[in-house]
Design a protein around this motif. Structure first.
Motif, PDB file in Angstrom:
ATOM      1  N   SER A   1      41.016  18.295 -24.164  1.00 26.89           N
ATOM      2  CA  SER A   1      41.014  19.633 -23.568  1.00 26.89           C
ATOM      3  C   SER A   1      39.786  20.439 -23.984  1.00 26.89           C
ATOM      4  O   SER A   1      39.342  21.326 -23.254  1.00 26.89           O
ATOM      5  CB  SER A   1      42.293  20.377 -23.959  1.00 26.89           C
ATOM      6  OG  SER A   1      42.279  20.712 -25.339  1.00 26.89           O
ATOM      7  N   LEU A   2      39.230  20.136 -25.164  1.00 27.95           N
ATOM      8  CA  LEU A   2      38.048  20.851 -25.636  1.00 27.95           C
ATOM      9  C   LEU A   2      36.762  20.313 -25.040  1.00 27.95           C
ATOM     10  O   LEU A   2      35.771  21.041 -24.923  1.00 27.95           O
ATOM     11  CB  LEU A   2      37.957  20.760 -27.166  1.00 27.95           C
ATOM     12  CG  LEU A   2      39.054  21.434 -27.982  1.00 27.95           C
ATOM     13  CD1 LEU A   2      38.819  21.185 -29.467  1.00 27.95           C
ATOM     14  CD2 LEU A   2      39.114  22.927 -27.708  1.00 27.95           C
ATOM     15  N   GLY A   3      36.765  19.055 -24.658  1.00 34.25           N
ATOM     16  CA  GLY A   3      35.529  18.422 -24.216  1.00 34.25           C
ATOM     17  C   GLY A   3      34.852  17.734 -25.382  1.00 34.25           C
ATOM     18  O   GLY A   3      35.046  18.092 -26.551  1.00 34.25           O
ATOM     19  N   ARG A   4      34.034  16.761 -25.078  1.00 34.31           N
ATOM     20  CA  ARG A   4      33.449  15.927 -26.136  1.00 34.31           C
ATOM     21  C   ARG A   4      32.521  16.716 -27.062  1.00 34.31           C
ATOM     22  O   ARG A   4      32.527  16.522 -28.284  1.00 34.31           O
ATOM     23  CB  ARG A   4      32.693  14.760 -25.501  1.00 34.31           C
ATOM     24  CG  ARG A   4      32.052  13.816 -26.510  1.00 34.31           C
ATOM     25  CD  ARG A   4      31.737  12.484 -25.877  1.00 34.31           C
ATOM     26  NE  ARG A   4      32.966  11.718 -25.662  1.00 34.31           N
ATOM     27  CZ  ARG A   4      33.012  10.561 -24.996  1.00 34.31           C
ATOM     28  NH1 ARG A   4      31.899  10.067 -24.462  1.00 34.31           N
ATOM     29  NH2 ARG A   4      34.145   9.911 -24.855  1.00 34.31           N
ATOM     30  N   LYS A   5      31.722  17.594 -26.510  1.00 39.23           N
ATOM     31  CA  LYS A   5      30.751  18.329 -27.332  1.00 39.23           C
ATOM     32  C   LYS A   5      31.448  19.217 -28.350  1.00 39.23           C
ATOM     33  O   LYS A   5      31.176  19.137 -29.561  1.00 39.23           O
ATOM     34  CB  LYS A   5      29.850  19.166 -26.430  1.00 39.23           C
ATOM     35  CG  LYS A   5      28.782  19.953 -27.164  1.00 39.23           C
ATOM     36  CD  LYS A   5      27.903  20.706 -26.171  1.00 39.23           C
ATOM     37  CE  LYS A   5      26.843  21.536 -26.878  1.00 39.23           C
ATOM     38  NZ  LYS A   5      26.003  22.282 -25.897  1.00 39.23           N
TER      39      LYS A   5
ATOM     40  N   PHE B   1      21.249  12.890 -44.789  1.00 39.64           N
ATOM     41  CA  PHE B   1      20.349  13.920 -44.279  1.00 39.64           C
ATOM     42  C   PHE B   1      20.819  14.395 -42.911  1.00 39.64           C
ATOM     43  O   PHE B   1      21.050  13.584 -42.005  1.00 39.64           O
ATOM     44  CB  PHE B   1      18.919  13.393 -44.144  1.00 39.64           C
ATOM     45  CG  PHE B   1      18.201  13.198 -45.454  1.00 39.64           C
ATOM     46  CD1 PHE B   1      18.195  14.200 -46.414  1.00 39.64           C
ATOM     47  CD2 PHE B   1      17.519  12.013 -45.714  1.00 39.64           C
ATOM     48  CE1 PHE B   1      17.531  14.018 -47.622  1.00 39.64           C
ATOM     49  CE2 PHE B   1      16.849  11.833 -46.911  1.00 39.64           C
ATOM     50  CZ  PHE B   1      16.860  12.840 -47.870  1.00 39.64           C
ATOM     51  N   GLN B   2      20.944  15.708 -42.755  1.00 39.92           N
ATOM     52  CA  GLN B   2      21.308  16.276 -41.459  1.00 39.92           C
ATOM     53  C   GLN B   2      20.078  16.346 -40.550  1.00 39.92           C
ATOM     54  O   GLN B   2      18.961  16.546 -41.015  1.00 39.92           O
ATOM     55  CB  GLN B   2      21.856  17.694 -41.643  1.00 39.92           C
ATOM     56  CG  GLN B   2      23.088  17.790 -42.498  1.00 39.92           C
ATOM     57  CD  GLN B   2      23.397  19.225 -42.898  1.00 39.92           C
ATOM     58  OE1 GLN B   2      22.868  20.177 -42.332  1.00 39.92           O
ATOM     59  NE2 GLN B   2      24.258  19.381 -43.890  1.00 39.92           N
ATOM     60  N   THR B   3      20.317  16.202 -39.263  1.00 40.37           N
ATOM     61  CA  THR B   3      19.241  16.380 -38.297  1.00 40.37           C
ATOM     62  C   THR B   3      19.033  17.867 -38.035  1.00 40.37           C
ATOM     63  O   THR B   3      19.819  18.720 -38.459  1.00 40.37           O
ATOM     64  CB  THR B   3      19.570  15.681 -36.976  1.00 40.37           C
ATOM     65  OG1 THR B   3      20.762  16.278 -36.430  1.00 40.37           O
ATOM     66  CG2 THR B   3      19.786  14.191 -37.180  1.00 40.37           C
ATOM     67  N   GLU B   4      18.005  18.183 -37.298  1.00 42.32           N
ATOM     68  CA  GLU B   4      17.742  19.572 -36.928  1.00 42.32           C
ATOM     69  C   GLU B   4      18.881  20.131 -36.079  1.00 42.32           C
ATOM     70  O   GLU B   4      19.222  21.312 -36.178  1.00 42.32           O
ATOM     71  CB  GLU B   4      16.414  19.653 -36.167  1.00 42.32           C
ATOM     72  CG  GLU B   4      15.935  21.064 -35.904  1.00 42.32           C
ATOM     73  CD  GLU B   4      14.541  21.112 -35.291  1.00 42.32           C
ATOM     74  OE1 GLU B   4      14.179  22.178 -34.750  1.00 42.32           O
ATOM     75  OE2 GLU B   4      13.813  20.094 -35.342  1.00 42.32           O
ATOM     76  N   TYR B   5      19.501  19.279 -35.272  1.00 46.76           N
ATOM     77  CA  TYR B   5      20.606  19.722 -34.421  1.00 46.76           C
ATOM     78  C   TYR B   5      21.814  20.123 -35.263  1.00 46.76           C
ATOM     79  O   TYR B   5      22.401  21.198 -35.061  1.00 46.76           O
ATOM     80  CB  TYR B   5      20.988  18.596 -33.459  1.00 46.76           C
ATOM     81  CG  TYR B   5      22.146  18.922 -32.532  1.00 46.76           C
ATOM     82  CD1 TYR B   5      21.999  19.853 -31.512  1.00 46.76           C
ATOM     83  CD2 TYR B   5      23.382  18.299 -32.687  1.00 46.76           C
ATOM     84  CE1 TYR B   5      23.058  20.158 -30.658  1.00 46.76           C
ATOM     85  CE2 TYR B   5      24.440  18.582 -31.842  1.00 46.76           C
ATOM     86  CZ  TYR B   5      24.273  19.515 -30.824  1.00 46.76           C
ATOM     87  OH  TYR B   5      25.330  19.812 -29.993  1.00 46.76           O
ATOM     88  N   THR B   6      22.179  19.306 -36.220  1.00 47.13           N
ATOM     89  CA  THR B   6      23.314  19.623 -37.092  1.00 47.13           C
ATOM     90  C   THR B   6      23.030  20.855 -37.933  1.00 47.13           C
ATOM     91  O   THR B   6      23.905  21.719 -38.114  1.00 47.13           O
ATOM     92  CB  THR B   6      23.632  18.428 -38.007  1.00 47.13           C
ATOM     93  OG1 THR B   6      23.950  17.295 -37.197  1.00 47.13           O
ATOM     94  CG2 THR B   6      24.796  18.726 -38.928  1.00 47.13           C
TER      95      THR B   6
ATOM     96  N   ASP C   1      25.633  16.517 -23.599  1.00 53.28           N
ATOM     97  CA  ASP C   1      24.346  17.140 -23.281  1.00 53.28           C
ATOM     98  C   ASP C   1      23.661  17.760 -24.492  1.00 53.28           C
ATOM     99  O   ASP C   1      22.437  17.903 -24.507  1.00 53.28           O
ATOM    100  CB  ASP C   1      24.543  18.219 -22.207  1.00 53.28           C
ATOM    101  CG  ASP C   1      24.973  17.631 -20.873  1.00 53.28           C
ATOM    102  OD1 ASP C   1      24.740  16.423 -20.671  1.00 53.28           O
ATOM    103  OD2 ASP C   1      25.535  18.373 -20.037  1.00 53.28           O
ATOM    104  N   GLY C   2      24.417  18.148 -25.518  1.00 53.77           N
ATOM    105  CA  GLY C   2      23.800  18.764 -26.676  1.00 53.77           C
ATOM    106  C   GLY C   2      22.886  17.829 -27.436  1.00 53.77           C
ATOM    107  O   GLY C   2      21.945  18.267 -28.095  1.00 53.77           O
ATOM    108  N   CYS C   3      23.140  16.524 -27.325  1.00 50.73           N
ATOM    109  CA  CYS C   3      22.356  15.554 -28.094  1.00 50.73           C
ATOM    110  C   CYS C   3      21.028  15.180 -27.434  1.00 50.73           C
ATOM    111  O   CYS C   3      20.165  14.592 -28.081  1.00 50.73           O
ATOM    112  CB  CYS C   3      23.195  14.303 -28.362  1.00 50.73           C
ATOM    113  SG  CYS C   3      24.526  14.597 -29.557  1.00 50.73           S
ATOM    114  N   LYS C   4      20.900  15.443 -26.166  1.00 49.69           N
ATOM    115  CA  LYS C   4      19.635  15.281 -25.449  1.00 49.69           C
ATOM    116  C   LYS C   4      19.000  13.906 -25.705  1.00 49.69           C
ATOM    117  O   LYS C   4      19.528  12.891 -25.311  1.00 49.69           O
ATOM    118  CB  LYS C   4      18.682  16.427 -25.812  1.00 49.69           C
ATOM    119  CG  LYS C   4      19.220  17.798 -25.401  1.00 49.69           C
ATOM    120  CD  LYS C   4      18.303  18.919 -25.815  1.00 49.69           C
ATOM    121  CE  LYS C   4      18.897  20.274 -25.411  1.00 49.69           C
ATOM    122  NZ  LYS C   4      18.070  21.408 -25.838  1.00 49.69           N
TER     123      LYS C   4
END
Length: 588
Positions: A530-534, A389-394, A289-292
């Motif tokens: 156990s952590l989840g994908r995100k 180049f990093q995205t705004e999310y990273t 969900d974080g990647c939208k």
């Protein structure tokens, strides 16, 4: 030295005093005096108990009430004390007033206020102005500059500017001008400057994501990065001579994120050798969900490997049977697994790996020659390009991590430069052009020198020699002996026992992400599940990028993750920082 007669006189007086103190009448007088002091103190405490509670309340809440704790405390002290102690009270009040605040509590409150206010701007949902003002008693515009945070929106805009052809086949504005200067209005309209910049790029300007000179990076890094970008960004993607290689990121169970990067480096090598444009497909680690809008795509975290025009063309050809038959397009299934993982390193730049600088230390000795030097050099180039180049999310993920680790330290630094009465006294000054176009290019502040340490244990024992945390700290001490001002460590590890052991090193400052870690020995796949994908994607990427930016690095070359960090540092101007490894790569 004092005269002998004077010493004799002092001894005689002392003996007489002792005899007098031992007499019964004298003892009675002393006891009576002490009882009187106790009764007087008790009487004053009863009379002033209400005032004491009032002082505590005002001191605690003085910032939120908007009143000066100094005036309040001084006034109450004057009320509760007798006239016999007025001179002492006035002396104390003058000392507090001269500082402008109580030394500890008020400073702590201001640091907490500023740290929390900055943190609110990093939340997934940034508060509205009215909500922010009600919560902190401040406007967003009144907040001082955040030295440890990056303007992610502006950075993404500048990066896009540097990664896009500017029409008619022109190069992006790669010149000796850095950062936002290429967006300075005067240069945008000056035709002479634009002509100069275009000519400069065509003559061989290097891409802006490479930091440092040729001597501070792996051999030919700046030229290789430029050539890869040109290869991956043809002027006309619909040219019938353009061929494509379309490939998803590896997603077999048990493959770590480091293995995925290594696999894509092999596919990029194949694409360059076969004169194809690499187009990446599904990236399972971005399927959350974080990647939208960019869910399931590498573009959630980093800029894509080619232009959108070429991607559209490649995915259009995927459904074209004739394109497959002619070899215009190929997929990952067109190659055997061994061809990908041991892909032939492109030779169009010669063999620059043959003169890598010996800056890797293992067991106290520099490693000048080893097996697979070509693969080490190439994987560094490939991963550097893919992460150029990093995205705004990273960028936002890194901001959150830096704020959690360094936010209070940054707040203390900033407050030291502000008016002592902040936030009651706020001076807003408009940003100057040098701040906006020149200083904006500076990297976010972190406490330096900063040592990054990646401690890999757990199930990695089946692939390499696992070393205890103490051995890593021995290497850290070696660095500190040469650089005694080093005391900050960015620690990344999946093991809780490593975090626990940091308590044995109180003279070091350890920073690490707040994530659940392994207790006991389980597989990495089980732990990540156990952590989840995100979380299992975001936190290692943050650690990876923090390691790349650190001044020194200690790791284990037997770990693919450490191997890739080393490659990114050696294409990021960090060659001469060296690399201390607790073991060697298992293929050397």
């Amino acid at each position: 030295m004092e005269p002998t007669n004077q010493k004799f006189l002092e001894r005689v007086v002392s003996q007489k005093a002792l005899q007098m103190g031992s007499s019964f009448p004298c003892q009675i007088c002393v006891v009576g005096f002490l009882c009187g002091v106790c009764l007087t103190s008790l009487f004053l405490a009863v009379l002033t108990s209400v005032g004491t509670f009032g002082f505590t309340g005002i001191s605690f809440s003085s910032l939120s009430m908007g009143n000066s704790p100094l005036n309040s405390s001084s006034e109450i002290i004057n009320v509760i004390t007798s006239s016999d102690y007025q001179s002492k009270v006035k002396e104390t009040a003058r000392w507090v007033d001269s500082k402008g605040r109580e030394p500890e509590s008020d400073d702590d409150e201001r640091v907490s206020l500023l740290t929390e206010a900055w943190g609110a701007l990093l939340a997934d949902r940034e508060p509205e102005e009215s909500e922010f003002s009600k919560r902190f008693g401040l406007s967003k515009s009144s907040l001082p500059n955040t030295p440890h945070l990056e303007n992610c929106k502006l950075s993404a805009q500048v990066n896009k500017h540097h990664d896009t052809r500017s029409g008619a086949g022109r190069f992006p504005p790669w010149t000796t001008w850095k950062g936002s200067l290429n967006m300075y209005p005067a240069t945008e309209t000056d035709e002479n400057l634009r002509s100069f910049k275009d000519q400069h790029v065509s003559d061989g300007a290097y891409p802006p994501w490479i930091v440092g000179s040729d001597e501070e990076n792996y051999p030919l890094t700046r030229k290789v990065q430029r050539d890869i970008w040109i290869h991956q960004h043809p002027v006309n993607c619909h040219d019938p001579n353009i061929k494509f290689l379309v490939a998803d990121w590896e997603k077999l169970p048990g493959f770590g994120i480091g293995a995925q990067f290594a696999g894509m480096a092999g596919l990029l090598a194949i694409a360059i050798n076969e004169k194809r444009v690499l187009v990446t497909g599904y990236f399972n680690r971005a399927d959350h969900d974080g990647c939208k809008a960019s869910r399931g795509s590498w573009s959630c975290y980093f800029f894509l490997e080619t232009s959108q025009e070429c991607r559209d063309r490649a995915f259009e050809l995927i459904t074209n049977k004739e394109a497959w038959e002619k070899g215009t397009i190929k997929g990952k299934d067109s190659y055997k697994s061994k061809e990908i993982w041991t892909a032939k390193v492109p030779r169009e730049w010669g063999d620059p790996w043959s003169y890598l600088q010996p800056t890797t230390d293992i067991n106290g000795s520099l490693i000048a020659v080893h097996h697979k030097m070509d693969r080490r050099w190439w994987r560094a180039q490939a991963v550097r390009y893919l992460m150029r180049f990093q995205t705004e999310y990273t960028c936002g993920l890194l901001n959150v991590a830096r704020h959690a680790a360094f936010g209070k330290e940054a707040a203390k630094m900033v407050l030291a430069s502000l008016d002592k009465d902040w936030p009651k006294v706020i001076t807003n000054q408009p940003r100057s052009e040098i701040e906006e176009f020149v200083w904006s290019n500076h990297r976010p502040w972190v406490p330096r020198p900063l040592l990054s340490m990646h401690v890999r244990m757990g199930d990695k024992a089946c692939e390499m020699k696992v070393v205890e945390f103490e051995a890593y700290m021995e290497l850290a001490h070696r660095i500190q002996m040469r650089f005694p001002h080093l005391k900050n460590v960015w620690l990344s590890t999946e093991m809780q026992e490593v975090i626990d052991k940091t308590r044995s090193y109180p003279h070091w400052n350890f920073y690490y992400t707040n994530v659940t870690r392994q207790v006991g020995n389980v597989s990495m796949a089980t732990y990540e599940a156990s952590l989840g994908r995100k979380t299992s994607t975001n936190y290692p990427l943050v650690n990876f990028l923090m390691a790349v930016e650190s001044d020194f690095f200690i790791g284990a070359l037997g770990s693919t993750w450490c191997f890739l960090i080393d490659g990114m540092r050696n294409t990021g101007g960090k060659v001469m920082a060296g690399y201390l490894s607790v073991n060697k790569d298992r293929f050397w």
